[in-house]
Write a protein that holds these residues in place. Structure first.
Motif, PDB file in Angstrom:
ATOM      1  N   VAL A   1      30.306  -4.727  -0.583  1.00  0.00           N
ATOM      2  CA  VAL A   1      29.302  -5.486  -1.339  1.00  0.00           C
ATOM      3  C   VAL A   1      29.575  -6.978  -1.222  1.00  0.00           C
ATOM      4  O   VAL A   1      28.668  -7.778  -0.977  1.00  0.00           O
ATOM      5  N   SER A   2      30.821  -7.368  -1.368  1.00  0.00           N
ATOM      6  CA  SER A   2      31.194  -8.780  -1.291  1.00  0.00           C
ATOM      7  C   SER A   2      30.862  -9.365   0.081  1.00  0.00           C
ATOM      8  O   SER A   2      30.292 -10.456   0.183  1.00  0.00           O
ATOM      9  N   ARG A   3      31.211  -8.645   1.129  1.00  0.00           N
ATOM     10  CA  ARG A   3      30.936  -9.135   2.494  1.00  0.00           C
ATOM     11  C   ARG A   3      29.436  -9.147   2.767  1.00  0.00           C
ATOM     12  O   ARG A   3      28.916 -10.079   3.373  1.00  0.00           O
ATOM     13  N   ARG A   4      28.718  -8.117   2.330  1.00  0.00           N
ATOM     14  CA  ARG A   4      27.250  -8.092   2.487  1.00  0.00           C
ATOM     15  C   ARG A   4      26.637  -9.303   1.800  1.00  0.00           C
ATOM     16  O   ARG A   4      25.780  -9.989   2.350  1.00  0.00           O
ATOM     17  N   ASN A   5      27.103  -9.594   0.580  1.00  0.00           N
ATOM     18  CA  ASN A   5      26.570 -10.728  -0.162  1.00  0.00           C
ATOM     19  C   ASN A   5      26.915 -12.052   0.509  1.00  0.00           C
ATOM     20  O   ASN A   5      26.122 -12.993   0.477  1.00  0.00           O
ATOM     21  N   LEU A   6      28.076 -12.124   1.149  1.00  0.00           N
ATOM     22  CA  LEU A   6      28.425 -13.328   1.907  1.00  0.00           C
ATOM     23  C   LEU A   6      27.462 -13.531   3.068  1.00  0.00           C
ATOM     24  O   LEU A   6      27.027 -14.650   3.342  1.00  0.00           O
TER      25      LEU A   6
ATOM     26  N   LYS B   1      21.411  -9.673  -4.201  1.00  0.00           N
ATOM     27  CA  LYS B   1      22.851  -9.427  -4.289  1.00  0.00           C
ATOM     28  C   LYS B   1      23.210  -8.433  -5.385  1.00  0.00           C
ATOM     29  O   LYS B   1      24.289  -7.858  -5.377  1.00  0.00           O
ATOM     30  N   GLN B   2      22.295  -8.208  -6.311  1.00  0.00           N
ATOM     31  CA  GLN B   2      22.528  -7.257  -7.400  1.00  0.00           C
ATOM     32  C   GLN B   2      22.305  -5.804  -6.966  1.00  0.00           C
ATOM     33  O   GLN B   2      22.737  -4.885  -7.645  1.00  0.00           O
ATOM     34  N   GLN B   3      21.626  -5.621  -5.838  1.00  0.00           N
ATOM     35  CA  GLN B   3      21.310  -4.263  -5.389  1.00  0.00           C
ATOM     36  C   GLN B   3      22.573  -3.524  -4.951  1.00  0.00           C
ATOM     37  O   GLN B   3      23.403  -4.086  -4.237  1.00  0.00           O
ATOM     38  N   PRO B   4      22.708  -2.282  -5.372  1.00  0.00           N
ATOM     39  CA  PRO B   4      23.860  -1.490  -4.902  1.00  0.00           C
ATOM     40  C   PRO B   4      23.649  -1.069  -3.451  1.00  0.00           C
ATOM     41  O   PRO B   4      22.527  -1.097  -2.948  1.00  0.00           O
ATOM     42  N   ILE B   5      24.727  -0.706  -2.799  1.00  0.00           N
ATOM     43  CA  ILE B   5      24.627  -0.141  -1.454  1.00  0.00           C
ATOM     44  C   ILE B   5      24.347   1.343  -1.619  1.00  0.00           C
ATOM     45  O   ILE B   5      25.117   2.058  -2.257  1.00  0.00           O
ATOM     46  N   VAL B   6      23.238   1.783  -1.075  1.00  0.00           N
ATOM     47  CA  VAL B   6      22.859   3.194  -1.151  1.00  0.00           C
ATOM     48  C   VAL B   6      22.842   3.745   0.265  1.00  0.00           C
ATOM     49  O   VAL B   6      22.015   3.366   1.094  1.00  0.00           O
ATOM     50  N   LEU B   7      23.801   4.626   0.537  1.00  0.00           N
ATOM     51  CA  LEU B   7      23.926   5.217   1.855  1.00  0.00           C
ATOM     52  C   LEU B   7      23.208   6.544   1.925  1.00  0.00           C
ATOM     53  O   LEU B   7      22.996   7.200   0.902  1.00  0.00           O
TER      54      LEU B   7
END
Length: 182
Positions: free
Chosen positions: A149-154, A174-180
């Protein structure tokens, strides 16, 4: 989104150089020398493509090996830039890069992580795939969710810095969760 995220994160001057960004290289070298580390990278997308295509990186490189590899990457990058358009280089890069989970190429990665075509990715999903390029193992959302999440947001923050995403959109995304895909 993929191309915008890639350029914002990996090579902001992609359309302005000839395969090697000398200014970025010298800035990284000074930073590395002053910090007594070799963590600051300066490879362009084209140099990374050369490394991926020709398997220029080997296990357990010493400083001499790294120097020789960088020279080979430079030469290969210049040759690639002479033979392919910038769009072709990005297409090649996204299709040969490793994204983790046995996925070479962005289409395979999109299917592996989200069970959809790369053309159907949302911006946060595209940002996650670009985030994985740095280290698919370290930023795998199943193993290291918070790091992912941190890297995605970066990656998305880099898009704000380069004007490819508004600050308001970033704050929402950036608030969205990662949904796989299950």
């Amino acid at each position: 989104y993929l191309i915008q995220a890639l350029i914002s994160t990996e090579d902001r001057k992609f359309y302005d150089h000839w395969g090697v960004d000398l200014i970025r290289f010298f800035q990284a070298m000074v930073k590395n020398v002053l910090s007594f580390s070799f963590r600051e990278g300066a490879s362009t997308i084209t140099q990374q493509l050369a490394k991926n295509l020709y398997e220029l990186k080997t296990q357990r490189e010493n400083k001499f090996d790294i120097g020789v590899r960088k020279i080979r990457e430079w030469i290969s990058a210049v040759q690639i830039e002479r033979r392919f358009t910038k769009n072709e280089i990005i297409e090649l890069y996204l299709n040969v890069s490793y994204f983790g989970r046995s996925s070479f190429g962005v289409e395979a990665a999109s299917r592996a992580y989200f069970d959809k075509s790369a053309t159907e990715l949302t911006l946060p999903e595209a940002a996650l795939l670009i985030a994985l390029l740095k280290s698919p193992r370290d930023y795998d959302p199943l193993r290291n969710y918070d790091r992912a999440v941190s890297r995605r947001n970066l990656v998305m923050q880099n898009m704000v810095v380069t004007g490819m995403l508004s600050a308001d959109e970033y704050e929402e995304l950036k608030q969205q969760p990662i949904v796989l895909a299950s």
